[in-house]
Structure formats: C-alpha cells, structure tokens
Write a protein that holds these residues in place. Structure first.
Motif, PDB file in Angstrom:
ATOM      1  N   GLN A 135       0.921  -1.099  -0.032  1.00  0.00           N
ATOM      2  CA  GLN A 135       0.089  -0.033   0.060  1.00  0.00           C
ATOM      3  C   GLN A 135       1.049   1.226   0.058  1.00  0.00           C
ATOM      4  O   GLN A 135       0.568   2.250  -0.648  1.00  0.00           O
ATOM      5  N   THR A 136       1.993   1.179   0.811  1.00  0.00           N
ATOM      6  CA  THR A 136       3.002   2.346   0.660  1.00  0.00           C
ATOM      7  C   THR A 136       3.444   2.611  -0.523  1.00  0.00           C
ATOM      8  O   THR A 136       3.528   3.829  -1.089  1.00  0.00           O
ATOM      9  N   ALA A 137       3.783   1.593  -1.273  1.00  0.00           N
ATOM     10  CA  ALA A 137       4.260   1.745  -2.641  1.00  0.00           C
ATOM     11  C   ALA A 137       3.286   2.140  -3.543  1.00  0.00           C
ATOM     12  O   ALA A 137       3.756   3.025  -4.713  1.00  0.00           O
ATOM     13  N   TYR A 138       2.055   1.720  -3.405  1.00  0.00           N
ATOM     14  CA  TYR A 138       0.907   2.275  -4.248  1.00  0.00           C
ATOM     15  C   TYR A 138       0.838   3.644  -4.331  1.00  0.00           C
ATOM     16  O   TYR A 138       0.317   4.311  -5.029  1.00  0.00           O
ATOM     17  N   GLY A 139       0.689   4.127  -2.958  1.00  0.00           N
ATOM     18  CA  GLY A 139       0.626   5.529  -2.656  1.00  0.00           C
ATOM     19  C   GLY A 139      -0.857   5.814  -2.657  1.00  0.00           C
ATOM     20  O   GLY A 139      -1.341   7.116  -2.670  1.00  0.00           O
ATOM     21  N   ARG A 140      -1.913   4.985  -2.455  1.00  0.00           N
ATOM     22  CA  ARG A 140      -3.024   4.873  -2.103  1.00  0.00           C
ATOM     23  C   ARG A 140      -3.630   3.716  -1.478  1.00  0.00           C
ATOM     24  O   ARG A 140      -3.088   2.795  -1.503  1.00  0.00           O
ATOM     25  N   PRO A 141      -4.812   3.932  -0.722  1.00  0.00           N
ATOM     26  CA  PRO A 141      -5.207   2.767   0.010  1.00  0.00           C
ATOM     27  C   PRO A 141      -5.687   1.565  -0.934  1.00  0.00           C
ATOM     28  O   PRO A 141      -6.662   1.782  -1.708  1.00  0.00           O
ATOM     29  N   ILE A 142      -5.228   0.439  -0.467  1.00  0.00           N
ATOM     30  CA  ILE A 142      -5.465  -0.821  -1.131  1.00  0.00           C
ATOM     31  C   ILE A 142      -5.831  -1.956  -0.125  1.00  0.00           C
ATOM     32  O   ILE A 142      -5.966  -3.127  -0.492  1.00  0.00           O
ATOM     33  N   MET A 143      -5.520  -1.654   1.283  1.00  0.00           N
ATOM     34  CA  MET A 143      -5.552  -2.662   2.123  1.00  0.00           C
ATOM     35  C   MET A 143      -7.019  -3.376   2.301  1.00  0.00           C
ATOM     36  O   MET A 143      -6.845  -4.646   2.541  1.00  0.00           O
ATOM     37  N   THR A 144      -8.160  -2.730   2.112  1.00  0.00           N
ATOM     38  CA  THR A 144      -9.448  -3.423   2.291  1.00  0.00           C
ATOM     39  C   THR A 144      -9.417  -4.429   1.128  1.00  0.00           C
ATOM     40  O   THR A 144     -10.194  -5.535   1.442  1.00  0.00           O
ATOM     41  N   ILE A 273     -15.353  -2.614  -1.809  1.00  0.00           N
ATOM     42  CA  ILE A 273     -15.395  -1.283  -2.336  1.00  0.00           C
ATOM     43  C   ILE A 273     -14.745  -0.493  -1.215  1.00  0.00           C
ATOM     44  O   ILE A 273     -14.652   1.143  -1.043  1.00  0.00           O
ATOM     45  N   GLY A 274     -14.060  -0.961  -0.278  1.00  0.00           N
ATOM     46  CA  GLY A 274     -13.410  -0.113   1.172  1.00  0.00           C
ATOM     47  C   GLY A 274     -12.409   0.621   0.451  1.00  0.00           C
ATOM     48  O   GLY A 274     -12.256   1.494   1.077  1.00  0.00           O
ATOM     49  N   ASP A 275     -11.666   0.316  -0.506  1.00  0.00           N
ATOM     50  CA  ASP A 275     -10.337   1.068  -0.738  1.00  0.00           C
ATOM     51  C   ASP A 275     -10.789   2.464  -1.097  1.00  0.00           C
ATOM     52  O   ASP A 275     -10.390   3.455  -1.054  1.00  0.00           O
ATOM     53  N   ARG A 276     -12.093   2.396  -2.224  1.00  0.00           N
ATOM     54  CA  ARG A 276     -12.543   3.646  -2.402  1.00  0.00           C
ATOM     55  C   ARG A 276     -13.035   4.599  -1.417  1.00  0.00           C
ATOM     56  O   ARG A 276     -12.794   5.842  -1.292  1.00  0.00           O
ATOM     57  N   LEU A 277     -13.754   3.908  -0.523  1.00  0.00           N
ATOM     58  CA  LEU A 277     -14.081   4.654   0.813  1.00  0.00           C
ATOM     59  C   LEU A 277     -12.996   5.278   1.502  1.00  0.00           C
ATOM     60  O   LEU A 277     -13.006   6.428   1.963  1.00  0.00           O
ATOM     61  N   THR A 278     -11.953   4.479   1.655  1.00  0.00           N
ATOM     62  CA  THR A 278     -10.835   4.723   2.485  1.00  0.00           C
ATOM     63  C   THR A 278     -10.047   5.996   1.605  1.00  0.00           C
ATOM     64  O   THR A 278      -9.706   6.808   2.419  1.00  0.00           O
ATOM     65  N   ALA A 279     -10.182   5.936   0.456  1.00  0.00           N
ATOM     66  CA  ALA A 279      -9.495   7.095  -0.515  1.00  0.00           C
ATOM     67  C   ALA A 279     -10.261   8.683  -0.491  1.00  0.00           C
ATOM     68  O   ALA A 279      -9.680   9.542  -0.439  1.00  0.00           O
ATOM     69  N   ALA A 280     -11.526   8.293  -0.172  1.00  0.00           N
ATOM     70  CA  ALA A 280     -12.298   9.490  -0.271  1.00  0.00           C
ATOM     71  C   ALA A 280     -12.712   9.971   1.173  1.00  0.00           C
ATOM     72  O   ALA A 280     -13.150  11.232   1.420  1.00  0.00           O
ATOM     73  N   ILE A 281     -12.739   9.116   2.072  1.00  0.00           N
ATOM     74  CA  ILE A 281     -13.293   9.641   3.310  1.00  0.00           C
ATOM     75  C   ILE A 281     -11.828   9.678   4.686  1.00  0.00           C
ATOM     76  O   ILE A 281     -11.305   8.467   4.652  1.00  0.00           O
ATOM     77  N   ALA A 282     -11.761  10.539   5.350  1.00  0.00           N
ATOM     78  CA  ALA A 282     -10.945  10.361   6.230  1.00  0.00           C
ATOM     79  C   ALA A 282     -10.890   9.104   7.332  1.00  0.00           C
ATOM     80  O   ALA A 282     -11.989   8.883   7.579  1.00  0.00           O
ATOM     81  N   PRO A 283      -9.806   8.540   7.464  1.00  0.00           N
ATOM     82  CA  PRO A 283      -9.680   7.415   8.472  1.00  0.00           C
ATOM     83  C   PRO A 283     -10.726   7.551   9.504  1.00  0.00           C
ATOM     84  O   PRO A 283     -11.483   6.242   9.968  1.00  0.00           O
ATOM     85  N   GLY A 320     -20.716  -2.922   8.221  1.00  0.00           N
ATOM     86  CA  GLY A 320     -20.243  -1.815   8.931  1.00  0.00           C
ATOM     87  C   GLY A 320     -18.765  -2.450   9.464  1.00  0.00           C
ATOM     88  O   GLY A 320     -17.687  -1.693   9.690  1.00  0.00           O
ATOM     89  N   LEU A 321     -18.462  -3.480   9.600  1.00  0.00           N
ATOM     90  CA  LEU A 321     -16.929  -4.158  10.175  1.00  0.00           C
ATOM     91  C   LEU A 321     -16.156  -4.421   8.971  1.00  0.00           C
ATOM     92  O   LEU A 321     -14.956  -4.545   9.238  1.00  0.00           O
ATOM     93  N   SER A 322     -16.588  -4.186   7.715  1.00  0.00           N
ATOM     94  CA  SER A 322     -15.858  -4.736   6.575  1.00  0.00           C
ATOM     95  C   SER A 322     -14.640  -3.871   6.603  1.00  0.00           C
ATOM     96  O   SER A 322     -13.487  -4.421   6.000  1.00  0.00           O
ATOM     97  N   CYS A 323     -14.645  -2.425   6.806  1.00  0.00           N
ATOM     98  CA  CYS A 323     -13.367  -1.654   6.797  1.00  0.00           C
ATOM     99  C   CYS A 323     -12.663  -1.614   8.017  1.00  0.00           C
ATOM    100  O   CYS A 323     -11.677  -0.950   8.108  1.00  0.00           O
ATOM    101  N   VAL A 324     -13.227  -2.223   9.098  1.00  0.00           N
ATOM    102  CA  VAL A 324     -12.573  -1.748  10.512  1.00  0.00           C
ATOM    103  C   VAL A 324     -11.352  -2.395  10.364  1.00  0.00           C
ATOM    104  O   VAL A 324     -10.243  -1.773  10.723  1.00  0.00           O
ATOM    105  N   VAL A 325     -11.169  -3.645  10.438  1.00  0.00           N
ATOM    106  CA  VAL A 325      -9.819  -4.400  10.639  1.00  0.00           C
ATOM    107  C   VAL A 325      -8.858  -3.917   9.568  1.00  0.00           C
ATOM    108  O   VAL A 325      -7.728  -3.768  10.049  1.00  0.00           O
ATOM    109  N   PRO A 326      -8.972  -3.505   8.220  1.00  0.00           N
ATOM    110  CA  PRO A 326      -8.168  -3.229   7.188  1.00  0.00           C
ATOM    111  C   PRO A 326      -7.370  -1.818   8.055  1.00  0.00           C
ATOM    112  O   PRO A 326      -6.316  -1.432   7.739  1.00  0.00           O
ATOM    113  N   LEU A 327      -8.473  -0.896   8.287  1.00  0.00           N
ATOM    114  CA  LEU A 327      -7.997   0.529   8.861  1.00  0.00           C
ATOM    115  C   LEU A 327      -7.304   0.226  10.133  1.00  0.00           C
ATOM    116  O   LEU A 327      -6.099   1.059  10.000  1.00  0.00           O
ATOM    117  N   ILE A 328      -7.330  -0.723  11.050  1.00  0.00           N
ATOM    118  CA  ILE A 328      -6.687  -0.740  12.194  1.00  0.00           C
ATOM    119  C   ILE A 328      -5.325  -1.165  11.770  1.00  0.00           C
ATOM    120  O   ILE A 328      -4.356  -0.867  12.257  1.00  0.00           O
TER     121      ILE A 328
END
Length: 448
Positions: A135-144, A273-283, A320-328
């Motif tokens: 994810q760091t190398a991509y420069g955008r959220p891809i964890m989800t 769809i979590g990566d798009r949400l992570t890119a569009a919304i502050a964590p 609701g839980l779908s993006c929680v663990v990837p964010l953490i």
C-alpha cells in the motif's frame, strides 16, 4: 542478485501489480484453509468420535497456536522482513491442514491444529505487514481489497468442502485437494513476492539512525488492539450465533442459515469497495461511520425481534465491520517504521483473541440472559469504534489525497517490506505514506 536498469513509467506499475497479486493470493490461501477446516469440524468430530469437551480442547489448542504464531511473527518480521517470514507458513499451511484431516485420534488432531494455528498466525501477521508495504508503494489505499480476498477465500474453502462432502469424498480427500491447491498457489506467488533480504546490519543501522527519542507508541498500540478485539468479537459471535438466534425466533433452518450468509456477503462486498471509501473519507470519519452502521444496524435488527429484521441487522453488522480491521492494521503497520512487525503482531493478536473468545462471551452471557439480549453486547462494543475513531487519524496539516500509482510519471518506491530503514513520512488524512529509500530495481531484481 544483479542490478537492473531502473524501469520506466510504463513498467513500474506492472511490477507493483504483480507484487500486489502475489500478496492477494496469500490472503486467499489463509482464508481458504481456515474456511475448509471450519466447514468440516462436525465431520471430523464424528469420524474421531470426539466428545464435545475434547473438541473444545482441540479448538482451544488451535487458538493458542494462532496467538503464538502472531506474537512470534512480529519479531521475525522486524529482523528479516515480512515477505521472507511468510514463505514457510504459506508453503506448509496446506500440509498442516492435511495432517489434521488424517489425524486418527483427538490428541493427534490437537497436535495438528497447534501446528496449523502457529503457521496460520504467522502467515496472518506477515501477509498484513507485506500488504502495508505494498500500500505504501502504491501511494493509495488498497488494504481493504486484500482482506476481501481473505473473505472470498474463506467462502471458497467452505463451498469446496461442501461440494466434496456432497460427492462423497472423505475429509482427508477434501483437505488433500485444498493442500495441493494452496501449496501450488503459494509457490507461484513467492517467486513474485520475495524482495531482496534485509541484513541484520541494515536493521541495526536503521534503528540507530531513527529519530532520536522515538519509542514504540504503546498506548496507541493497546488502543488499536482493543478496537480490533471489539470488532473481531463481533465477527466470531456472528459466525457461531447468528443462525442459532434466528432459529430461536422461529425461523426455518434454511432461513436461519441466511443470517450468517448475509453477514459474510455484506462484509465481502464492503471490502471490495472499501479502498474507494478509504481514499474518499478520512480514516477517523470512516471508522466512526463503520461503528455506527455496525452497532446501530444490529441493535435495530435485534430490537425488531423478527427473523427478517435480524437478517438485516447481521447484514448491517458485516457491512459496518468490513473496513474496520484493514483500517486498524494499516495504522498499526505505520506506527513505528523501525519496528512495524512488533506493533502489527500485538494488534493482530489482540484481535484474534477477540475472535476466538467472542462466541464464548456471548454464550456465557446467554446462560444468564436471553441470547437476544446477549447479542446486544456487540452494538455496545461498536460504540468503542465511534468513540476511539481518532486513533486511526494520522493527518497533520492540509488535506492531501493519495496519488494513484498508475498515474506516476517517475519510478515509484519499491514495494518491499524493509520498513526498518529510515523513512521520510508524509502524513495524510487517508494513511501514512512512507517514501522508502529503495529504488524499484530492488523489487524487480527479486521478482526475477
């Protein structure tokens, strides 16, 4: 390893995509093997003629093995790199599953599950650390999306087990098929995943040259672990109690089975769809919204008191839980660039502890109050996600949207996991981007 000419703008994205695919396959392997095992637990108990008490011991041994593997993985990752650490467990996880399928006694099964748990726990932490680096190398959220592959792998493993049972194959035969598939997939992925090894001297050098006075953020690690614990309690409880709760509401067996299916399906869709949400919304805002959807949706579904409202409630919980663990996990992996494995393994272990104890916590509470009231514990835990959401907020300064790796006009940093080297960090509302000092040729040479 020979050095290659730095790739141009057209080749760098292809290298990163190949690296990402390999990591994704590791998530699929981890999900498929655990899904295969879970689906055949009743058959294994029948074949070995185990009492419920002995089965409980075996499941406890599996949980202990997972925790041991997770805790050990952190130290090995910080010493050798995540993609080096995940080689052994990814290649041998299928063999441990096959051993469990052939176990003639419950003691042999316990030994097999201890091995399986250690390997699975080690793979879990190392693949997540590799995913953070990618994810760091991509420069955008891809964890989800990586975690979506874990969910898909789990469903695939369960469906494969069901298909094998339908056509009359034994547990050992089904496990053998999964073992061959997972090992072959791991072997293919490893050649596209393993970067150049990191020497101990480089690790020590990076630690010595880190920012003076830098210490492990123990308080934040503990809080992230508590959030993971709370989220994964809900996952474990939904897996074991959703169908049972609907049955007690008077649902038919077919309708009751839909409860967990709705939970798993909504979680998988949310992760896709979590990566798009992570890119569009502050964590912090995203985590707060996830907590509200998970807790509020389930609470309303339980209060409704009908099978349909309960199904909607469990679907809301999964979404609701779908993006929680990837964010953490993304936050944990970026807390301390000098020791990413230590932080990630601690958080993952606490989360896993919640997953394995969740069913017991709800079951124990249900003996004193009704199951419906016991399940209300889950919405209460979801409020912690809302209250503590700022723990994943890394923003300092102006808003900056991560750059899409495919649009870079210059070579990107290598997607290696050697995060122990000194880094220059740009903190964004989405996630911390570590601009590593490796040229991408390191990764290209390793992939060759």
């Amino acid at each position: 390893m020979t050095s290659a000419t730095p790739p141009g703008p057209s080749t760098t994205p292809a290298i990163l995509r190949r690296y990402r695919l390999a990591i994704s396959l590791m998530f699929g392997i981890a999900g498929m093997t655990i899904g295969t095992w879970t689906a055949r637990i009743p058959a294994i108990q029948h074949n070995i003629k185990m009492a419920d008490g002995k089965l409980s011991i075996c499941l406890l041994v599996l949980a202990v093995g997972g925790l041991l593997g997770m805790r050990a993985a952190g130290r090995f990752i910080d010493r050798h790199g995540s993609t080096t650490v995940l080689v052994l467990p990814s290649l041998t996880l299928g063999g441990a599953l096959l051993f469990a399928g052939h176990a003639p006694t419950w003691t042999m099964l316990a030994a097999a599950l201890l091995t399986f748990g250690v390997l699975h726990g080690t793979l879990n932490v190392s693949m997540n650390a590799a995913a953070v680096s990618c994810q760091t190398a991509y420069g955008r959220p891809i964890m989800t999306s990586f975690h979506a592959l874990f969910s898909i792998g789990g469903v695939a493993g369960a469906l494969l087990s069901a298909a094998c049972a339908h056509i009359g194959l034994t547990v050992a035969d089904a496990f053998a098929a999964v073992a061959v598939a997972s090992t072959a997939t791991a072997g293919w992925a490893i050649h596209r995943l393993t970067p150049a090894p990191t020497s101990n001297a480089k690790v020590q050098e990076s630690t010595a040259t880190a920012a003076p006075g830098r210490r492990r953020p123990r308080a934040r690690i503990l809080l992230l672990g508590m959030l993971a614990f709370s989220a994964l309690i809900s996952e474990g409880a939904a897996a074991d109690w959703a169908s049972t709760y609907l049955t007690r509401l008077g649902a038919t067996p077919a309708l009751a089975a839909i409860a967990y299916a709705a939970f798993a399906a909504s979680m998988t869709l949310g992760r896709l769809i979590g990566d798009r949400l992570t890119a569009a919304i502050a964590p912090a805002a995203l985590l707060r919204g996830c907590g509200l959807i998970a807790g509020g949706g389930l609470a309303l579904g339980l209060i409704g008191g009908t099978p349909i409202t309960a199904i909607v409630g469990f679907a809301s919980l999964g979404a609701g839980l779908s993006c929680v663990v990837p964010l953490i996990y993304s936050t944990a992996g970026n807390l301390d660039p000098a020791r990413p494995g230590a932080a990630l393994s601690a958080v993952a272990a606490l989360g896993y502890l919640g997953y394995v104890t969740g069913p017991a916590i709800i079951g124990g509470a249900a003996t004193h109050i009704s199951l419906g009231n016991a399940l209300l514990i889950l919405p209460a835990l979801a409020t912690l996600l809302v209250v503590a959401a700022p723990v994943v907020h890394h923003s300092r300064g102006r808003h900056h949207r991560p750059t899409n790796a495919r649009r870079h006009k210059t070579p990107l940093p290598a997607a290696t996991d050697d995060m122990t080297r000194p880094t220059r960090q740009i903190r964004t509302p989405e996630f911390t981007t570590n601009h590593l000092d490796h040229p991408v040729t390191d990764l290209e040479g390793a992939l060759r």
